[in-house]
Design an enzyme around this catalytic site. Structure first.
Site, PDB file in Angstrom:
ATOM      1  N   ARG A 142       1.052  -1.735  -0.378  1.00 54.08           N
ATOM      2  CA  ARG A 142      -0.206   0.491  -0.255  1.00 54.08           C
ATOM      3  C   ARG A 142       0.668   1.741  -0.311  1.00 54.08           C
ATOM      4  O   ARG A 142       0.359   2.013   0.555  1.00 54.08           O
ATOM      5  CB  ARG A 142      -1.008  -0.105   1.044  1.00 54.08           C
ATOM      6  CG  ARG A 142      -2.130   0.897   1.092  1.00 54.08           C
ATOM      7  CD  ARG A 142      -3.489   0.705   2.077  1.00 54.08           C
ATOM      8  NE  ARG A 142      -2.152   1.001   3.448  1.00 54.08           N
ATOM      9  CZ  ARG A 142      -2.634   1.675   4.014  1.00 54.08           C
ATOM     10  NH1 ARG A 142      -2.844   2.608   3.745  1.00 54.08           N
ATOM     11  NH2 ARG A 142      -1.638   1.701   5.625  1.00 54.08           N
ATOM     12  N   LYS A 143       1.632   0.690  -0.356  1.00 51.12           N
ATOM     13  CA  LYS A 143       2.778   2.056   0.033  1.00 51.12           C
ATOM     14  C   LYS A 143       3.174   3.058  -1.824  1.00 51.12           C
ATOM     15  O   LYS A 143       3.937   2.560  -2.575  1.00 51.12           O
ATOM     16  CB  LYS A 143       4.818   2.157   0.456  1.00 51.12           C
ATOM     17  CG  LYS A 143       4.709   1.112   1.123  1.00 51.12           C
ATOM     18  CD  LYS A 143       5.765   0.428   1.734  1.00 51.12           C
ATOM     19  CE  LYS A 143       5.990  -0.128   2.919  1.00 51.12           C
ATOM     20  NZ  LYS A 143       7.203  -1.023   3.411  1.00 51.12           N
ATOM     21  N   THR A 144       2.021   3.501  -1.872  1.00 53.99           N
ATOM     22  CA  THR A 144       1.576   4.109  -3.224  1.00 53.99           C
ATOM     23  C   THR A 144       1.715   5.957  -3.508  1.00 53.99           C
ATOM     24  O   THR A 144       1.892   6.479  -1.916  1.00 53.99           O
ATOM     25  CB  THR A 144       0.458   3.852  -3.917  1.00 53.99           C
ATOM     26  OG1 THR A 144      -0.976   3.801  -2.880  1.00 53.99           O
ATOM     27  CG2 THR A 144       0.199   2.021  -4.144  1.00 53.99           C
TER      28      THR A 144
END
Length: 282
Positions: free
Chosen positions: A149-151
């Site tokens: 989820r490190k977008t």
């Protein structure tokens, strides 16, 4: 394109939510919040532009690019398909014709930078995802490769889309997609067991609960508490194999769970981590 890529089974554009075109409107508004001075200079004269691919890689993001120029009053003709691999040409030109864009000069220039930034980002993510997946496959791994989820804030839809084009799993799209309990959640609640119990009370049967663990003892507590997934965080390649084997043998016939491996995984060390039965997040 291979059958283990989601794009092999249908158009990924059909996944996009109704709001996706509004995001493109917002990106264009960000780039031109007031007067388009240079657009005044060039006017509405009909012009044709060519999109060239200058590096080898996978094309990803065609629906977004096309919609950007549609909103600028232009039409895009594609010479490559979504998910196709573009090689550097052998004719010495150093570039491959990917698309032709036609429309008013002002519209072409309004969409140019937004479109190029988006396509380059999405294609780069697809290419890296595919390269990592192929490296794992060559090491004998047959499981899942997933993204985190490190977008980039505001750009998650595009980046997760690029992962899918490259053949990677999107993992959870957001905080509402799955309940992931990391070390800070456990610390704040008091214990893994209490955290899992509380999560299951509100998540119901439809949401999986995943727990980040630092060692095998924490994994045992998470499994005993009912976690659906245990994440072995920042384990070495050898540590993954030892812990996974031990957990599988210990809980065989007692609990059903997935083992996820996260942290430290790179394209240059995937051979150390390849271990069927687990899935990987990078």
């Amino acid at each position: 394109m291979h059958k283990d890529q989601p794009i092999y089974h249908g158009s990924l554009e059909h996944l996009l939510p109704p709001s996706w075109k509004a995001q493109i409107t917002a990106w264009l508004a960000e780039d031109t919040p007031s007067y388009d001075y240079a657009g005044f200079v060039v006017g509405e004269h009909p012009r044709t532009a060519t999109l060239w691919g200058k590096s080898a890689g996978i094309i990803a993001g065609i629906p977004f690019f096309t919609e950007i120029f549609k909103q600028c009053g232009c039409e895009v003709e594609w010479h490559a398909k979504e998910g196709s691999y573009i090689n550097r040409p052998k004719d010495g030109s150093g570039k491959t014709k990917v698309a032709t864009v036609r429309g008013p000069a002002r519209g072409l220039l309004l969409g140019e930078r937004v479109g190029l930034n988006l396509l380059a980002r999405c294609s780069g993510i697809a290419t890296v995802s595919r390269d990592m997946l192929l490296s794992l496959r060559s090491a004998g791994y047959e499981g899942i490769l997933a993204g985190t989820r490190k977008t980039t804030p505001g750009f998650r839809l595009v980046e997760k889309y690029g992962m899918l084009v490259g053949g990677a799993d999107t993992h959870r799209m957001d905080l509402s997609s799955m309940i992931m309990l990391k070390d800070n959640h456990v610390w704040s609640r008091g214990s893994i067991t209490e955290a899992v119990q509380a999560a299951k009370m509100v998540g119901g049967f439809a949401l999986k609960v995943e727990v980040e663990v630092q060692n095998e003892a924490e994994a045992d507590e998470a499994i005993a508490a009912g976690a659906d997934i245990v994440m072995l965080d920042n384990f070495t390649g050898e540590g993954v194999k030892i812990a996974a084997k031990s957990l599988r043998e210990k809980w065989k016939g007692k609990r059903e769970f997935l083992i996820e491996v996260s942290g430290g995984l790179r394209e240059d060390n995937v051979f150390d981590y390849a271990n069927n039965g687990e899935f990987y997040v990078c």
